[in-house]
Design a protein around this motif. Structure first.
Motif, PDB file in Angstrom:
ATOM      1  N   PRO A  80       0.814  -1.221   0.000  1.00 41.28           N
ATOM      2  CA  PRO A  80       0.000   0.000   0.000  1.00 41.28           C
ATOM      3  C   PRO A  80       0.847   1.270   0.000  1.00 41.28           C
ATOM      4  CG  PRO A  80      -0.878  -1.598   1.556  1.00 41.28           C
ATOM      5  CD  PRO A  80       0.450  -2.140   1.084  1.00 41.28           C
ATOM      6  N   THR A  81       0.205   2.386  -0.343  1.00 39.05           N
ATOM      7  CA  THR A  81       0.863   3.692  -0.330  1.00 39.05           C
ATOM      8  C   THR A  81       0.570   4.379   1.000  1.00 39.05           C
ATOM      9  OG1 THR A  81       0.554   3.893  -2.715  1.00 39.05           O
ATOM     10  CG2 THR A  81       1.127   5.895  -1.517  1.00 39.05           C
ATOM     11  N   GLY A  82       1.599   4.696   1.753  1.00 38.35           N
ATOM     12  CA  GLY A  82       1.420   5.270   3.075  1.00 38.35           C
ATOM     13  C   GLY A  82       1.142   6.763   3.058  1.00 38.35           C
ATOM     14  N   ILE A  83       0.647   7.254   4.178  1.00 38.24           N
ATOM     15  CA  ILE A  83       0.331   8.681   4.330  1.00 38.24           C
ATOM     16  C   ILE A  83       1.593   9.529   4.148  1.00 38.24           C
ATOM     17  CG2 ILE A  83      -0.497  10.435   5.952  1.00 38.24           C
ATOM     18  CD1 ILE A  83      -2.182   8.199   7.251  1.00 38.24           C
ATOM     19  N   LEU A  84       2.725   9.030   4.633  1.00 40.45           N
ATOM     20  CA  LEU A  84       3.973   9.795   4.538  1.00 40.45           C
ATOM     21  C   LEU A  84       4.572   9.760   3.142  1.00 40.45           C
ATOM     22  CD1 LEU A  84       5.662   8.820   7.925  1.00 40.45           C
ATOM     23  CD2 LEU A  84       4.148  10.745   7.427  1.00 40.45           C
ATOM     24  N   LYS A  85       4.049   8.909   2.268  1.00 36.66           N
ATOM     25  CA  LYS A  85       4.556   8.793   0.901  1.00 36.66           C
ATOM     26  C   LYS A  85       3.575   9.336  -0.135  1.00 36.66           C
ATOM     27  CE  LYS A  85       8.122   6.400   2.412  1.00 36.66           C
ATOM     28  NZ  LYS A  85       9.495   6.919   2.410  1.00 36.66           N
ATOM     29  N   THR A  86       2.421   9.783   0.297  1.00 34.90           N
ATOM     30  CA  THR A  86       1.382  10.239  -0.626  1.00 34.90           C
ATOM     31  C   THR A  86       1.641  11.679  -1.064  1.00 34.90           C
ATOM     32  OG1 THR A  86      -0.260   8.781   0.402  1.00 34.90           O
ATOM     33  CG2 THR A  86      -1.105  10.644  -0.878  1.00 34.90           C
ATOM     34  N   THR A  87       1.549  11.938  -2.349  1.00 32.84           N
ATOM     35  CA  THR A  87       1.727  13.294  -2.863  1.00 32.84           C
ATOM     36  C   THR A  87       0.466  14.117  -2.617  1.00 32.84           C
ATOM     37  OG1 THR A  87       0.951  12.608  -5.054  1.00 32.84           O
ATOM     38  CG2 THR A  87       3.322  12.531  -4.648  1.00 32.84           C
ATOM     39  N   GLY A  88       0.642  15.409  -2.444  1.00 36.27           N
ATOM     40  CA  GLY A  88      -0.488  16.305  -2.278  1.00 36.27           C
ATOM     41  C   GLY A  88      -0.945  16.501  -0.851  1.00 36.27           C
ATOM     42  N   VAL A  89      -0.320  15.802   0.106  1.00 31.67           N
ATOM     43  CA  VAL A  89      -0.692  15.955   1.507  1.00 31.67           C
ATOM     44  C   VAL A  89      -0.134  17.274   2.045  1.00 31.67           C
ATOM     45  CG1 VAL A  89      -0.375  15.008   3.836  1.00 31.67           C
ATOM     46  CG2 VAL A  89      -0.842  13.478   1.921  1.00 31.67           C
ATOM     47  N   PHE A 220      -4.674 -10.577   0.206  1.00 29.36           N
ATOM     48  CA  PHE A 220      -4.403  -9.613  -0.852  1.00 29.36           C
ATOM     49  C   PHE A 220      -5.162  -8.323  -0.575  1.00 29.36           C
ATOM     50  CE2 PHE A 220      -3.392 -13.638  -2.833  1.00 29.36           C
ATOM     51  CZ  PHE A 220      -2.196 -13.350  -3.465  1.00 29.36           C
ATOM     52  N   LEU A 221      -4.452  -7.206  -0.561  1.00 31.46           N
ATOM     53  CA  LEU A 221      -5.083  -5.938  -0.216  1.00 31.46           C
ATOM     54  C   LEU A 221      -4.249  -4.779  -0.723  1.00 31.46           C
ATOM     55  CD1 LEU A 221      -3.925  -4.628   3.077  1.00 31.46           C
ATOM     56  CD2 LEU A 221      -3.720  -7.094   2.810  1.00 31.46           C
ATOM     57  N   ASP A 222      -4.816  -3.600  -0.629  1.00 32.83           N
ATOM     58  CA  ASP A 222      -4.117  -2.357  -0.955  1.00 32.83           C
ATOM     59  C   ASP A 222      -4.656  -1.280  -0.028  1.00 32.83           C
ATOM     60  OD1 ASP A 222      -2.465  -0.541  -2.155  1.00 32.83           O
ATOM     61  OD2 ASP A 222      -3.587  -0.376  -4.025  1.00 32.83           O
ATOM     62  N   GLY A 223      -3.931  -0.203   0.092  1.00 34.89           N
ATOM     63  CA  GLY A 223      -4.359   0.915   0.916  1.00 34.89           C
ATOM     64  C   GLY A 223      -3.899   2.227   0.317  1.00 34.89           C
ATOM     65  N   LYS A 224      -4.764   3.231   0.400  1.00 42.25           N
ATOM     66  CA  LYS A 224      -4.430   4.548  -0.144  1.00 42.25           C
ATOM     67  C   LYS A 224      -5.153   5.639   0.623  1.00 42.25           C
ATOM     68  CE  LYS A 224      -3.429   3.350  -4.982  1.00 42.25           C
ATOM     69  NZ  LYS A 224      -3.799   3.583  -6.399  1.00 42.25           N
ATOM     70  N   VAL A 225      -4.573   6.837   0.554  1.00 40.81           N
ATOM     71  CA  VAL A 225      -5.248   8.030   1.058  1.00 40.81           C
ATOM     72  C   VAL A 225      -6.339   8.414   0.066  1.00 40.81           C
ATOM     73  CG1 VAL A 225      -4.977  10.495   1.522  1.00 40.81           C
ATOM     74  CG2 VAL A 225      -3.245   8.871   2.342  1.00 40.81           C
ATOM     75  N   LEU A 226      -7.557   8.570   0.551  1.00 39.90           N
ATOM     76  CA  LEU A 226      -8.671   8.935  -0.318  1.00 39.90           C
ATOM     77  C   LEU A 226      -8.730  10.436  -0.576  1.00 39.90           C
ATOM     78  CD1 LEU A 226     -11.509   6.660   1.126  1.00 39.90           C
ATOM     79  CD2 LEU A 226      -9.970   6.203  -0.795  1.00 39.90           C
ATOM     80  N   ASP A 227      -8.296  11.218   0.415  1.00 40.53           N
ATOM     81  CA  ASP A 227      -8.327  12.680   0.287  1.00 40.53           C
ATOM     82  C   ASP A 227      -7.060  13.232   0.929  1.00 40.53           C
ATOM     83  OD1 ASP A 227      -8.818  15.372   0.209  1.00 40.53           O
ATOM     84  OD2 ASP A 227     -10.835  15.266   1.050  1.00 40.53           O
ATOM     85  N   ARG A 233       1.231  16.688   7.548  1.00 36.61           N
ATOM     86  CA  ARG A 233       2.485  16.094   8.012  1.00 36.61           C
ATOM     87  C   ARG A 233       3.404  17.194   8.505  1.00 36.61           C
ATOM     88  NH1 ARG A 233       3.011  12.753   2.424  1.00 36.61           N
ATOM     89  NH2 ARG A 233       3.791  14.789   1.746  1.00 36.61           N
ATOM     90  N   ILE A 234       4.064  16.940   9.629  1.00 37.40           N
ATOM     91  CA  ILE A 234       5.059  17.886  10.134  1.00 37.40           C
ATOM     92  C   ILE A 234       6.422  17.220  10.054  1.00 37.40           C
ATOM     93  CG2 ILE A 234       5.860  19.246  12.095  1.00 37.40           C
ATOM     94  CD1 ILE A 234       3.012  19.434  13.069  1.00 37.40           C
ATOM     95  N   LYS A 235       7.325  17.841   9.300  1.00 36.42           N
ATOM     96  CA  LYS A 235       8.670  17.301   9.100  1.00 36.42           C
ATOM     97  C   LYS A 235       9.651  18.017  10.036  1.00 36.42           C
ATOM     98  CE  LYS A 235      10.090  16.294   4.953  1.00 36.42           C
ATOM     99  NZ  LYS A 235      10.558  16.426   3.515  1.00 36.42           N
ATOM    100  N   LEU A 236      10.597  17.280  10.550  1.00 39.57           N
ATOM    101  CA  LEU A 236      11.644  17.878  11.372  1.00 39.57           C
ATOM    102  C   LEU A 236      12.585  18.673  10.482  1.00 39.57           C
ATOM    103  CD1 LEU A 236      12.972  18.153  14.181  1.00 39.57           C
ATOM    104  CD2 LEU A 236      14.364  16.151  13.583  1.00 39.57           C
ATOM    105  N   ALA A 237      12.754  19.958  10.804  1.00 42.03           N
ATOM    106  CA  ALA A 237      13.646  20.827  10.021  1.00 42.03           C
ATOM    107  C   ALA A 237      14.991  20.959  10.732  1.00 42.03           C
ATOM    108  CB  ALA A 237      13.017  22.199   9.850  1.00 42.03           C
ATOM    109  N   ALA A 238      16.025  21.210   9.940  1.00 39.80           N
ATOM    110  CA  ALA A 238      17.358  21.410  10.507  1.00 39.80           C
ATOM    111  C   ALA A 238      17.382  22.686  11.329  1.00 39.80           C
ATOM    112  CB  ALA A 238      18.390  21.469   9.400  1.00 39.80           C
ATOM    113  N   ALA A 239      18.220  22.712  12.325  1.00 36.50           N
ATOM    114  CA  ALA A 239      18.349  23.900  13.187  1.00 36.50           C
ATOM    115  C   ALA A 239      18.706  25.105  12.331  1.00 36.50           C
ATOM    116  CB  ALA A 239      19.405  23.653  14.246  1.00 36.50           C
ATOM    117  N   GLY A 240      18.117  26.248  12.660  1.00 36.87           N
ATOM    118  CA  GLY A 240      18.389  27.477  11.936  1.00 36.87           C
ATOM    119  C   GLY A 240      17.407  27.776  10.845  1.00 36.87           C
TER     120      GLY A 240
END
Length: 241
Positions: A80-89, A220-227, A233-240
């Motif tokens: 499946p395609t995970g939330i952290l890998k989905t484009t457009g989030v 057998f299954l698949d998973g995707k973000v519907l919307d 998502r909040i990504k950790l940014a480098a200091a500064g």
């Protein structure tokens, strides 16, 4: 049991005509999720009932664990395609220093569109939540004790429930790589769909070389973000930054 089992995603050399099903604008594929447990022939004849009970428990745990990891980190290739890998989030970034500043964290959370805030929930590692609980105000007093919406017992943040997950789902703030890893997901998790063919098969075969009977569960299954807009998502940014 010869090993503590883990479930893995498998693929077929030749996909069948029923490889995918389309509903609206979302296309699901069928990826195989398999877990195998080996049993020696000697133990088979002395404890088959106990083995079958234990197999069911371990197989469910292994497959559930694999599905949960895929919901967040699935690549979409053979799984499946995970939330952290989905484009457009929706996404934003925070440095470790700003993450524990109330106003900066509140501003970041506000990136989730208003229309998706009702019913939204947080998912984060325990270590990340601990940083939030330890947040202090300008007087050095714990924010969790004086501000509504932070509480260790109920685990809520700004009115949203907080779900703690293992770090193989979402990295903790102390182990995340800056500018690479996400440390928080906020969103309506009912906007992520698991689509299965509805059949969980259990099969058994004998490995003559090892004198083992191998029992495997296969789904057998698949998973995707519907919307995609239903998540932030909040990504950790480098200091500064």
């Amino acid at each position: 049991l010869s090993v503590i089992p883990t479930a893995s995603w498998i693929s077929e050399d030749t996909p069948s005509d029923r490889q995918s099903v389309t509903t609206g604008s979302v296309t699901f594929s069928y990826y195989g999720l398999e877990v195998k447990i080996a049993q020696t022939l000697l133990s088979e004849y002395t404890s088959i009932d106990a083995f079958e009970r234990e197999f069911a428990r371990l197989a469910v745990e292994a497959m559930t664990n694999a599905k949960e990891i895929a919901i967040f980190n699935g690549s979409g290739s053979g799984q499946p395609t995970g939330i952290l890998k989905t484009t457009g989030v929706n996404e934003t970034t925070l440095t470790a220093a700003n993450f524990v500043k109330y106003d900066k964290l509140f501003e970041a959370v506000g990136k989730l569109p208003v229309g998706y805030r009702a019913g939204a929930e947080f998912a984060m590692a325990s270590a990340t939540w601990d940083k939030i609980v330890g947040m202090v105000d300008t007087a050095g007093q714990p924010v969790a004790r004086v501000n509504y919406g932070l509480g260790e017992t109920t685990r809520s943040l700004f009115g949203y429930p907080v779900n703690l997950v293992e770090e193989d789902r979402i990295k903790g703030i102390d182990t995340a790589t800056a500018d690479t890893d996400y440390i928080v997901v906020l969103g309506q998790f009912n906007k992520y769909a698991i689509n299965s063919n509805g059949n969980l098969g259990v099969y058994k075969y004998r490995d003559e070389d090892k004198n083992q009977d191998v029992t495997k569960a296969l789904e057998f299954l698949d998973g995707k973000v519907l919307d995609a807009k239903a998540f932030l998502r909040i990504k950790l940014a480098a200091a500064g930054k």
